[in-house]
Design a protein around this motif. Structure first.
Motif, PDB file in Angstrom:
ATOM      1  N   LYS A  11      56.549 -20.264  35.123  1.00 46.15           N
ATOM      2  CA  LYS A  11      56.269 -21.554  34.471  1.00 46.15           C
ATOM      3  C   LYS A  11      55.639 -22.549  35.431  1.00 46.15           C
ATOM      4  CE  LYS A  11      58.918 -24.509  36.751  1.00 46.15           C
ATOM      5  NZ  LYS A  11      59.416 -24.045  37.929  1.00 46.15           N
ATOM      6  N   HIS A  18      62.707 -32.528  38.620  1.00 46.40           N
ATOM      7  CA  HIS A  18      63.815 -33.271  39.231  1.00 46.40           C
ATOM      8  C   HIS A  18      64.427 -34.288  38.260  1.00 46.40           C
ATOM      9  CE1 HIS A  18      63.906 -31.477  43.175  1.00 46.40           C
ATOM     10  NE2 HIS A  18      62.583 -31.510  43.207  1.00 46.40           N
ATOM     11  N   SER A 127      68.500 -27.612  35.478  1.00 47.57           N
ATOM     12  CA  SER A 127      68.440 -28.273  34.169  1.00 47.57           C
ATOM     13  C   SER A 127      68.479 -27.257  33.030  1.00 47.57           C
ATOM     14  CB  SER A 127      67.152 -29.085  34.062  1.00 47.57           C
ATOM     15  OG  SER A 127      66.035 -28.212  34.164  1.00 47.57           O
ATOM     16  N   ASP A 130      63.584 -24.246  33.186  1.00 41.13           N
ATOM     17  CA  ASP A 130      62.774 -23.105  33.641  1.00 41.13           C
ATOM     18  C   ASP A 130      63.079 -21.849  32.821  1.00 41.13           C
ATOM     19  OD1 ASP A 130      62.037 -24.925  35.567  1.00 41.13           O
ATOM     20  OD2 ASP A 130      62.410 -23.607  37.277  1.00 41.13           O
TER      21      ASP A 130
END
Ligand code: MEV
Length: 299
Positions: A11, A18, A127, A130
């Motif tokens: 990706k 961030h 997070s 990805d």
């Protein structure tokens, strides 16, 4: 014996890296670089979490040693540790093949959730963006509300965005987990500055959303430049990468990192926009295709 083949894309983060760890939105795209995996097994498999691995490489080693595993072959053209989601693609393929070997019809949601658990093993507090874009493919608007609730929308039929390239600044010395931890430290030390940068990144991500839904490409240069300056504010771009980006900007282009970045030396892959790439012909740019296919799983 069952043999399962899976492949998943790397990706780039178009905007919001961030910041996405703290609940701000990000726009991510599946690229044309992929990882493929072949798993041959016989007998009943244990759960991957019961193997107690410290990270993905360790997990792969432990899987290969299992008596039920006849073969685990991995091939990747995604540069490792360079912000292009190589570990996410491996997490998605391993999760998909393992679940398919265990109960035959795993849903994409189950695969993505297990891939997220594997990403946590690798990066600590990712997070989940990805692995989600690698699993579903395409162009994805993603937001982690809390670790258990992540919302995303796959954007359909996006226009081709012209003049985009990839440029490798080299593998960063720091891992994604280390870069995320550095930003967390910065946020503790200078909360106002870092939150302002995150808010700026959210505005950039929303600008991209407008761009891809209306196909008005006049703002690409500004969006990438603004995003880069916020990434400088949070300290994830090395001095040599900053020099390279300034050179690209002086010749009429714009560039930014595509993932966690790197501080001490290299910063991984850059997303470069240039209307006249001949002006930076000394740099080895490669063509970037966005919005590619997600996980492909066969048996
Ligand atoms: C890494 O590709 C992207 C980061 O935002 C971390 C994450 O989203 O987990 C730096």
């Amino acid at each position: 014996m069952k043999t399962i083949a899976a492949s998943a894309p790397g990706k780039i983060i178009i905007a919001g890296e961030h910041a996405v760890v703290y609940g701000y939105p990000a726009l991510l795209a599946a690229t044309n670089k992929r990882l493929s995996l072949e798993l041959s097994v016989s007998g009943k498999l244990p759960s991957l979490s019961s193997l107690k691995a410290h990270n993905l490489a360790h997990l792969v080693k432990l899987v290969k040693k299992l008596p039920q595993v006849d073969k685990l072959k991995i091939h990747s053209d995604i540069p490792a540790g360079s912000g292009m989601g190589s570990s996410a693609a491996l997490s998605v393929c391993l999760a998909a093949a393992w679940l398919k070997a265990t109960h035959d019809q795993p849903s994409q949601e189950e695969i993505n959730e297990l891939a997220y658990q594997l990403e946590k093993l690798q990066h600590g507090t990712p997070s989940g963006g990805d692995n989600t874009v690698s699993c579903y493919g395409g162009l994805l608007w993603f937001r982690k509300e809390i670790p258990a609730v992540k919302v995303f929308k796959r954007l359909a039929d996006i226009p081709e965005i012209k003049n985009l390239y990839l440029l490798d600044t080299g593998k960063p010395a720091e891992s994604t987990g280390e870069m995320v931890a550095q930003v967390a430290d910065q946020k503790k030390a200078q909360p106002k500055k870092i939150v302002n940068a995150f808010l700026g990144m959210e505005a950039v991500a929303r600008g991209w959303l407008e761009l891809v839904t209306t196909n008005n490409q006049s703002q690409v240069e500004k969006l990438i430049k603004d995003n880069h300056s916020y990434l400088m504010d949070i300290g994830v771009v090395s001095a040599s990468t900053q020099e390279l980006i300034q050179h690209i900007e002086r010749t009429g282009g714009a560039a930014k990192i595509t993932g966690a970045g790197g501080k001490s030396n290299h910063s991984g892959m850059l997303l470069v926009w240039h209307p006249n790439s001949k002006k930076i012909k000394n740099l080895s740019l490669s063509k970037l295709l966005l919005s590619q296919k997600g996980l492909i799983l066969n048996r």
